[in-house]
Design an enzyme around this catalytic site. Structure first.
Site, PDB file in Angstrom:
ATOM      1  N   ARG A   1      44.254  -6.626  22.597  1.00  0.00           N
ATOM      2  CA  ARG A   1      42.990  -6.814  23.320  1.00  0.00           C
ATOM      3  C   ARG A   1      41.887  -6.915  22.276  1.00  0.00           C
ATOM      4  NH1 ARG A   1      39.242  -2.909  25.969  1.00  0.00           N
ATOM      5  NH2 ARG A   1      38.179  -3.933  27.712  1.00  0.00           N
TER       6      ARG A   1
ATOM      7  N   ASN B   1      33.815  -5.425  29.358  1.00  0.00           N
ATOM      8  CA  ASN B   1      34.284  -4.070  29.108  1.00  0.00           C
ATOM      9  C   ASN B   1      33.427  -3.039  29.842  1.00  0.00           C
ATOM     10  OD1 ASN B   1      35.946  -2.148  27.360  1.00  0.00           O
ATOM     11  ND2 ASN B   1      33.864  -1.511  26.834  1.00  0.00           N
ATOM     12  N   GLU B   2      34.084  -2.104  30.531  1.00  0.00           N
ATOM     13  CA  GLU B   2      33.419  -0.957  31.171  1.00  0.00           C
ATOM     14  C   GLU B   2      32.048  -1.354  31.728  1.00  0.00           C
ATOM     15  OE1 GLU B   2      33.470   2.212  28.286  1.00  0.00           O
ATOM     16  OE2 GLU B   2      35.656   2.194  28.122  1.00  0.00           O
TER      17      GLU B   2
ATOM     18  N   HIS C   1      40.506   2.596  32.292  1.00  0.00           N
ATOM     19  CA  HIS C   1      40.474   3.229  30.977  1.00  0.00           C
ATOM     20  C   HIS C   1      40.659   4.724  31.173  1.00  0.00           C
ATOM     21  CE1 HIS C   1      38.006  -0.314  29.092  1.00  0.00           C
ATOM     22  NE2 HIS C   1      39.154  -0.683  29.643  1.00  0.00           N
TER      23      HIS C   1
ATOM     24  N   TYR D   1      40.555   8.331  29.634  1.00  0.00           N
ATOM     25  CA  TYR D   1      40.137   9.299  28.625  1.00  0.00           C
ATOM     26  C   TYR D   1      40.058  10.672  29.299  1.00  0.00           C
ATOM     27  CZ  TYR D   1      39.247   5.251  25.641  1.00  0.00           C
ATOM     28  OH  TYR D   1      39.397   4.096  24.901  1.00  0.00           O
TER      29      TYR D   1
ATOM     30  N   GLU E   1      42.585   0.789  28.164  1.00  0.00           N
ATOM     31  CA  GLU E   1      42.251   1.641  27.024  1.00  0.00           C
ATOM     32  C   GLU E   1      42.707   3.056  27.345  1.00  0.00           C
ATOM     33  OE1 GLU E   1      38.209   1.896  25.747  1.00  0.00           O
ATOM     34  OE2 GLU E   1      37.881  -0.271  25.795  1.00  0.00           O
TER      35      GLU E   1
ATOM     36  N   TRP F   1      43.591   2.433  22.487  1.00  0.00           N
ATOM     37  CA  TRP F   1      42.360   2.282  21.705  1.00  0.00           C
ATOM     38  C   TRP F   1      42.450   3.211  20.494  1.00  0.00           C
ATOM     39  CZ3 TRP F   1      38.239  -0.987  22.415  1.00  0.00           C
ATOM     40  CH2 TRP F   1      37.179  -0.798  21.518  1.00  0.00           C
TER      41      TRP F   1
END
Length: 448
Positions: free
Chosen positions: A78, A155-156, A222, A224, A251, A280
């Site tokens: 990516r 992105n985001e 994503h 996290y 990610e 990531w």
């Protein structure tokens, strides 16, 4: 601090499969397509992403990164791009070069615009509509590359404010791209800095999917700090699977400033359910998250603990990645190389045996593995030796202390894999180069 919701607190937000009913298109010969919640390449072969993120827009000189992540087994990269609104613009010529690097290294390119990150909360962030302007401006670099490229719109695209319009804005962006001639599979990121703690993407994914005239959209979450328990990970991904909607983990990390993600569950659940993921990131992180670098200073021979986990760990890239069949022109047939020195039916007492396997090979390089098996009595350590006769050179190894001189190599156990019970086995691996031929050497094993 980013807001979080527990799985229990979100129980009433259950998705009903009926809400997600839609008609799937036939596989598009021109490029990637989506059917029944799965991603297929142009040959109609299911493709599961196993790769990493690479910050190309900030490190444009690091073009060797494409070959390096491929050599470590990845099938996808990516690539961070910029529109010029927030960071220096990646031109159509630069994007064409990125695509050529992906193709030369038999990688699938997921191209993403990073300027949208945290819109509504982050100063300087741009809208999805503005990201579409960029994609249409470089359409000449994208068109004709549908077999090799997936377009990740932005992105985001929202922080923790103003994200209520995510579904409408995402749907409109997809429709504009289609109207502008972009025929690629499209990827859309979740709001809330990509982590969708509000379940905005989860609960509106079917509407966005059906807004795509091509029904060729993939959703990206994503993971996290919001996803720090197995229950949160399996619940979120499982709802997309149950609904027949395509989901990837675009990610994730093993640690983060907002919490400690459960990377083991991300990897194991994704493997069990054929869900793609992209860790990531390769290298070059700053701002306090340098620990997310997989390679120190972009050097593939200096993998960090995170890099070792992603590439060499359980359910990692080496163990699970499969190259897209478009690079071979047909569906690949898995093969199991025959070891040169298979262990005997009854290993010798107090000793050990070793077998050598070429796990994967590409032009100029290969991945090797040596399996060590104890005899009929337990051992406390082992040493293996072999001599290359084809000029092969090892550049990186894991799960062993390896040294070499000329073509002669010695590999000894490390602290955690030296003690083996009677008949038990362990293995270690390495990356090496070859030129001309790559004969398989005989391997000896000595126990201690």
């Amino acid at each position: 601090m980013r807001k979080r919701l527990t799985v229990a607190g979100a129980a009433l937000l259950t998705l009903l499969a009926a809400v997600f009913a839609f008609v799937q298109p036939a596989h598009a010969a021109a490029g990637f397509s989506v059917a029944n919640g799965r991603l297929y390449d142009a040959n109609g072969t299911e493709f599961v992403m196993r790769g990493v993120n690479h910050a190309h827009t900030w490190y444009p000189q690091q073009t060797s990164s494409f070959a390096n992540v491929k050599a470590l087994g990845a099938n996808t990269v990516r690539v961070v791009l910029a529109t010029g609104d927030r960071w220096a613009k990646n031109s159509a010529a630069d994007v064409s070069n990125v695509i050529s690097l992906c193709k030369a290294n038999r990688l699938i390119c997921v191209l993403e615009v990073h300027d949208t990150t945290g819109y509504g909360e982050q100063s300087g962030a741009i809208t999805l509509d503005r990201a579409v302007d960029y994609w249409l401006s470089i359409a000449g670099a994208l068109n004709g590359q549908e077999k090799y490229v997936i377009v990740n719109i932005g992105n985001e695209p929202y922080g923790n404010q103003g994200y209520a319009t995510w579904a409408t804005d995402s749907a409109n962006a997809i429709k504009r791209l289609r109207a502008g001639g972009i025929a690629h599979t499209i990827m859309v990121d979740a709001p809330n800095w990509g982590q969708d703690w509000s379940f905005t993407m989860r609960d509106n994914a079917a509407t966005v999917f059906n807004a795509d005239p091509a029904r060729n959209t993939v959703f990206s979450i994503h993971m996290y700090g919001v996803f720090d328990t197995a229950a949160e990970i399996t619940d979120y991904l499982g709802r997309f699977r149950s609904a027949g909607l395509p989901i990837v983990v675009g990610e994730f990390g093993f640690n983060h400033s907002d919490g400690n993600p459960d990377e083991d569950t991300i990897l194991s659940y994704s493997q069990a359910n054929r869900i793609g993921w992209l860790g990531w990131s390769w290298s070059g992180n700053g701002g306090g998250v340098e620990y997310l670098d997989m390679a120190t200073s972009f050097d593939p021979t200096r993998l960090t603990s995170w890099g070792q986990r992603i590439f060499n760990g359980t359910n990692g890239i080496r163990a699970t990645a499969r190259e897209a069949s478009v690079y071979s022109g047909s569906t690949p047939t898995p093969t199991t190389p025959t070891p040169t020195t298979p262990p005997p039916t009854t290993p010798p007492a107090g000793g050990c045996t070793a077998s050598y396997t070429i796990v994967n090979q590409w032009q100029g390089g290969f991945q090797g593995e040596v399996k060590v098996t104890a005899g009929s009595a337990a051992i406390t350590g082992w040493t293996t030796r072999w001599t290359f006769t084809g000029g092969q050179t090892v550049s990186q190894s894991w799960n062993a202390a390896l040294s070499g001189s000329g073509g002669a190599y010695t590999a000894r156990n490390v602290d955690y894999n030296g003690r083996l019970g009677a008949g038990a086995s362990t293995s270690f691996g390495f990356i090496a180069s070859w030129n001309g031929t790559n004969p398989v050497p005989a391997v000896t094993c000595t126990a201690s």
